[in-house]
Design an enzyme around this catalytic site. Structure first.
Site, short mmCIF file in Angstrom:
data_model
loop_
_atom_site.label_atom_id
_atom_site.label_comp_id
_atom_site.label_asym_id
_atom_site.label_seq_id
_atom_site.Cartn_x
_atom_site.Cartn_y
_atom_site.Cartn_z
N ARG A 122 -2.25 -6.30 -8.10
CA ARG A 122 -1.22 -7.31 -7.83
C ARG A 122 -1.26 -8.42 -8.87
O ARG A 122 -0.23 -8.81 -9.40
CB ARG A 122 -1.43 -7.93 -6.44
CG ARG A 122 -1.26 -6.97 -5.29
CD ARG A 122 -1.73 -7.58 -4.01
NE ARG A 122 -3.16 -7.86 -4.15
CZ ARG A 122 -3.94 -8.30 -3.18
NH1 ARG A 122 -3.45 -8.54 -2.00
NH2 ARG A 122 -5.22 -8.51 -3.38
N LYS A 125 -16.90 -5.64 6.94
CA LYS A 125 -15.62 -6.21 7.38
C LYS A 125 -15.49 -6.06 8.89
O LYS A 125 -16.09 -5.18 9.49
CB LYS A 125 -14.45 -5.49 6.69
CG LYS A 125 -14.34 -5.79 5.21
CD LYS A 125 -13.04 -5.26 4.65
CE LYS A 125 -12.89 -5.67 3.19
NZ LYS A 125 -11.58 -5.27 2.66
N SER A 181 -3.19 -7.49 3.17
CA SER A 181 -3.41 -7.32 4.61
C SER A 181 -3.78 -8.65 5.26
O SER A 181 -3.38 -8.94 6.38
CB SER A 181 -4.51 -6.29 4.86
OG SER A 181 -4.11 -5.02 4.41
N HIS A 222 0.84 -1.20 0.00
CA HIS A 222 0.00 0.00 0.00
C HIS A 222 0.88 1.25 0.00
O HIS A 222 0.62 2.20 -0.75
CB HIS A 222 -0.89 0.05 1.25
CG HIS A 222 -1.94 -0.99 1.33
ND1 HIS A 222 -2.09 -1.79 2.45
CD2 HIS A 222 -2.91 -1.37 0.48
CE1 HIS A 222 -3.11 -2.60 2.27
NE2 HIS A 222 -3.63 -2.38 1.07
#
Length: 178
Positions: A89, A40, A127, A16
């Site tokens: 990614r 979340k 994460s 990040h």
């Protein structure tokens, strides 16, 4: 031009941070927008995540860190930002992010999404991976900023994972005729 880099950042990773630093070179201002996502269950509070990111971006004068709720396009409009900054990614990220970019465009025609390919050394990093490693006592020093690593170690010290002891299976006995 102002860019918004939205995310939950639970926790922020060096991947990040790489996107933030590169965005800082491309845009006059980058707002790291920490999302309060009710779907979340973050380990760090919204305030803690904002503080973590502020600490590790203090060397970037054109970066602002804030939090928001609701639609990212509404927040971008409020902040006069014309760009959403996103990191990619792997191919599956592209599929998801492209769909989101098209959706955002239907919500506000003036928003553009700029994708930055993640630097090679962070292409595996998320994460979730960081939390999984830290949860079981592994080192995350090479994956997150120092202040975040300390916060993770402290959090898992107070909230250790509930691990069941391994089940020991009896050793099978050889079949002997006789």
């Amino acid at each position: 031009m102002i860019a918004i880099y939205p995310g939950s950042f639970d926790p922020i990773t060096l991947g990040h941070l790489d996107i933030i630093e590169r965005g800082d070179r491309l845009f006059e201002k980058v707002i790291v927008a920490v999302l309060c996502n009710p779907s979340k269950s973050p380990i760090f509070s919204l305030e803690k995540r904002v503080a973590q990111i502020r600490r590790c971006t203090q060397h970037l004068p054109n970066v602002e860190v804030a939090s928001f709720t609701g639609l990212t396009t509404d927040y971008a409009r409020q902040r006069n930002a014309g760009v959403l900054l996103r990191g990619l990614r792997v191919l599956s990220d592209f599929e998801k992010e492209l769909q989101m970019a098209h959706t955002n465009k239907t919500l506000w025609d003036n928003i553009e999404t700029v994708f930055l390919a993640t630097s090679n050394e962070y292409s595996f990093l998320s994460s979730s991976v960081v939390k999984e490693i830290a949860k079981f006592g592994g080192s995350v020093d090479h994956l997150v900023p120092d202040n975040v690593a300390e916060d993770l170690y402290q959090w898992y010290k107070v909230h250790p994972p509930q691990v069941s002891p391994p089940t020991i299976m009896p050793t099978p006995q050889p079949f002997i005729e006789g």
